[in-house]
Every structure is written in structure tokens, then in C-alpha cells.
Motif scaffolding. Structure first.
Motif, PDB file in Angstrom:
ATOM      1  N   SER A   1       3.585   7.862  -7.207  1.00  0.00           N
ATOM      2  CA  SER A   1       4.043   9.155  -7.730  1.00  0.00           C
ATOM      3  C   SER A   1       3.657  10.296  -6.783  1.00  0.00           C
ATOM      4  O   SER A   1       4.337  11.316  -6.721  1.00  0.00           O
ATOM      5  N   PHE A   2       2.588  10.115  -6.028  1.00  0.00           N
ATOM      6  CA  PHE A   2       2.179  11.120  -5.038  1.00  0.00           C
ATOM      7  C   PHE A   2       2.993  10.998  -3.752  1.00  0.00           C
ATOM      8  O   PHE A   2       3.418  11.999  -3.183  1.00  0.00           O
ATOM      9  N   THR A   3       3.152   9.767  -3.259  1.00  0.00           N
ATOM     10  CA  THR A   3       3.776   9.550  -1.950  1.00  0.00           C
ATOM     11  C   THR A   3       5.294   9.426  -2.010  1.00  0.00           C
ATOM     12  O   THR A   3       5.963   9.645  -1.009  1.00  0.00           O
ATOM     13  N   GLN A   4       5.820   9.022  -3.175  1.00  0.00           N
ATOM     14  CA  GLN A   4       7.253   8.729  -3.348  1.00  0.00           C
ATOM     15  C   GLN A   4       7.716   7.622  -2.403  1.00  0.00           C
ATOM     16  O   GLN A   4       8.903   7.519  -2.103  1.00  0.00           O
ATOM     17  N   SER A   5       6.759   6.812  -1.908  1.00  0.00           N
ATOM     18  CA  SER A   5       7.114   5.752  -0.969  1.00  0.00           C
ATOM     19  C   SER A   5       6.054   4.656  -1.007  1.00  0.00           C
ATOM     20  O   SER A   5       4.872   4.927  -0.830  1.00  0.00           O
ATOM     21  N   TYR A   6       6.499   3.414  -1.227  1.00  0.00           N
ATOM     22  CA  TYR A   6       5.558   2.294  -1.148  1.00  0.00           C
ATOM     23  C   TYR A   6       5.248   1.987   0.310  1.00  0.00           C
ATOM     24  O   TYR A   6       4.162   1.547   0.639  1.00  0.00           O
ATOM     25  N   GLU A   7       6.207   2.250   1.186  1.00  0.00           N
ATOM     26  CA  GLU A   7       5.987   2.001   2.613  1.00  0.00           C
ATOM     27  C   GLU A   7       4.835   2.855   3.133  1.00  0.00           C
ATOM     28  O   GLU A   7       4.042   2.399   3.955  1.00  0.00           O
ATOM     29  N   ALA A   8       4.709   4.086   2.626  1.00  0.00           N
ATOM     30  CA  ALA A   8       3.616   4.969   3.048  1.00  0.00           C
ATOM     31  C   ALA A   8       2.251   4.407   2.636  1.00  0.00           C
ATOM     32  O   ALA A   8       1.233   4.746   3.238  1.00  0.00           O
ATOM     33  N   LEU A   9       2.229   3.557   1.626  1.00  0.00           N
ATOM     34  CA  LEU A   9       0.982   2.954   1.141  1.00  0.00           C
ATOM     35  C   LEU A   9       0.724   1.589   1.771  1.00  0.00           C
ATOM     36  O   LEU A   9      -0.315   0.985   1.538  1.00  0.00           O
ATOM     37  N   PHE A  10       1.667   1.122   2.574  1.00  0.00           N
ATOM     38  CA  PHE A  10       1.621  -0.237   3.114  1.00  0.00           C
ATOM     39  C   PHE A  10       0.933  -0.266   4.477  1.00  0.00           C
ATOM     40  O   PHE A  10       1.223   0.542   5.355  1.00  0.00           O
ATOM     41  N   ASN A  11       0.027  -1.223   4.638  1.00  0.00           N
ATOM     42  CA  ASN A  11      -0.735  -1.366   5.872  1.00  0.00           C
ATOM     43  C   ASN A  11      -0.020  -2.313   6.836  1.00  0.00           C
ATOM     44  O   ASN A  11      -0.074  -3.523   6.672  1.00  0.00           O
ATOM     45  N   LYS A  12       0.628  -1.741   7.845  1.00  0.00           N
ATOM     46  CA  LYS A  12       1.351  -2.572   8.814  1.00  0.00           C
ATOM     47  C   LYS A  12       0.419  -3.143   9.879  1.00  0.00           C
ATOM     48  O   LYS A  12       0.858  -3.874  10.754  1.00  0.00           O
ATOM     49  N   ARG A  13      -0.862  -2.824   9.787  1.00  0.00           N
ATOM     50  CA  ARG A  13      -1.840  -3.390  10.717  1.00  0.00           C
ATOM     51  C   ARG A  13      -2.554  -4.611  10.131  1.00  0.00           C
ATOM     52  O   ARG A  13      -3.396  -5.211  10.790  1.00  0.00           O
TER      53      ARG A  13
ATOM     54  N   LEU B   1       0.876  -5.470  -4.347  1.00  0.00           N
ATOM     55  CA  LEU B   1       0.332  -6.040  -5.584  1.00  0.00           C
ATOM     56  C   LEU B   1      -0.156  -7.474  -5.384  1.00  0.00           C
ATOM     57  O   LEU B   1      -1.136  -7.884  -5.988  1.00  0.00           O
ATOM     58  N   ASP B   2       0.524  -8.223  -4.512  1.00  0.00           N
ATOM     59  CA  ASP B   2       0.169  -9.633  -4.292  1.00  0.00           C
ATOM     60  C   ASP B   2      -1.041  -9.804  -3.388  1.00  0.00           C
ATOM     61  O   ASP B   2      -1.770 -10.781  -3.509  1.00  0.00           O
ATOM     62  N   GLU B   3      -1.254  -8.883  -2.473  1.00  0.00           N
ATOM     63  CA  GLU B   3      -2.281  -9.074  -1.447  1.00  0.00           C
ATOM     64  C   GLU B   3      -2.988  -7.742  -1.151  1.00  0.00           C
ATOM     65  O   GLU B   3      -2.376  -6.827  -0.616  1.00  0.00           O
ATOM     66  N   TYR B   4      -4.273  -7.667  -1.498  1.00  0.00           N
ATOM     67  CA  TYR B   4      -5.026  -6.408  -1.350  1.00  0.00           C
ATOM     68  C   TYR B   4      -5.027  -5.864   0.077  1.00  0.00           C
ATOM     69  O   TYR B   4      -5.095  -4.658   0.290  1.00  0.00           O
ATOM     70  N   THR B   5      -4.944  -6.735   1.081  1.00  0.00           N
ATOM     71  CA  THR B   5      -5.014  -6.248   2.469  1.00  0.00           C
ATOM     72  C   THR B   5      -3.787  -5.433   2.859  1.00  0.00           C
ATOM     73  O   THR B   5      -3.814  -4.739   3.871  1.00  0.00           O
ATOM     74  N   PHE B   6      -2.721  -5.504   2.068  1.00  0.00           N
ATOM     75  CA  PHE B   6      -1.520  -4.737   2.388  1.00  0.00           C
ATOM     76  C   PHE B   6      -1.600  -3.274   1.951  1.00  0.00           C
ATOM     77  O   PHE B   6      -0.718  -2.491   2.275  1.00  0.00           O
TER      78      PHE B   6
END
Length: 115
Positions: free
Chosen positions: A45-57, A81-86
């Protein structure tokens, strides 16, 4: 509300938690207590994007060979949701603002906000 989502085994998270005044913050270690659907929805709700919350590293990002894939917002949501490291971390929620990740710019914004 003041909350931080972090990973105890992450050196960068530990360094930032020492650097920033987290007194009065609710702390959630995401390996021991994974992010719930309502918590992820709140972050979204803050970011309006799941990609912004996603760790590509994340190591799993490379292991799963996701770089060349076309990933939808719903896919990003499910991966987190499936993997905390993401989850890109740390994630700080302070009142009506969110601070995602460990870039110098983001941490400076956070420090400005909490004084």
C-alpha cells in the motif's frame, strides 16, 4: 507506527540497525517470523509495487535463473511470500512512510524521518 523487518543473519541489516535509532520500533526477524499476507499488503500500500519490495540480489534469484524471466506483480508477491530472502531488506515503516532496502539514499531518508 514504527516497525522494522530485517534478517538477523544479514551483516548489512545488523549494521543499519546499529546505525539507526530503533528505540520504540517493533522488530520482526523475517526468517523466524515470515512476513504475512496482511503485512505484505501493508507494505504494498506504501510502494504500490511488489517489484519495489523484491530483492533481486537474493542468491535464490540467481539460482532460479529469474533474471531473464518476465515476472508479473503477482509473481513478485508470491515469491516474497514463499521465500523470506526475496524481501528487500531492511524494511522500515515509520508512521506514513516506508523505507525499503539498504541504499545510502534510503537510509539517509530514514535517518531524516526519525531524527
Amino acid at each position: 507506527m514504527k516497525k522494522v523487518y530485517f534478517l538477523q543473519t544479514c551483516d548489512t541489516c545488523r549494521r543499519i540497525l546499529k546505525e539507526v535509532n530503533i528505540e520504540g520500533f517493533e522488530k520482526q526477524e523475517i526468517k523466524a517470523h515470515p512476513v504475512t499476507v496482511p503485512q505484505l499488503e501493508e507494505m504494498h500500500s506504501f510502494t504500490q509495487s511488489y517489484e519495489a519490495l523484491f530483492n533481486k540480489r537474493a542468491k535464490k534469484y540467481k539460482a532460479m535463473d529469474l533474471k531473464g524471466e518476465s515476472i508479473s506483480e503477482q509473481d513478485y508477491r508470491q515469491f516474497i511470500l514463499d521465500e523470506y530472502t526475496f524481501l528487500k531488506r531492511p524494511v522500515f515503516i515509520v508512521d506514513d512512510e516506508i523505507f525499503v532496502g539498504n541504499s545510502k539514499k534510503e537510509i539517509e531518508r530514514l535517518k531524516q524521518k526519525i531524527g
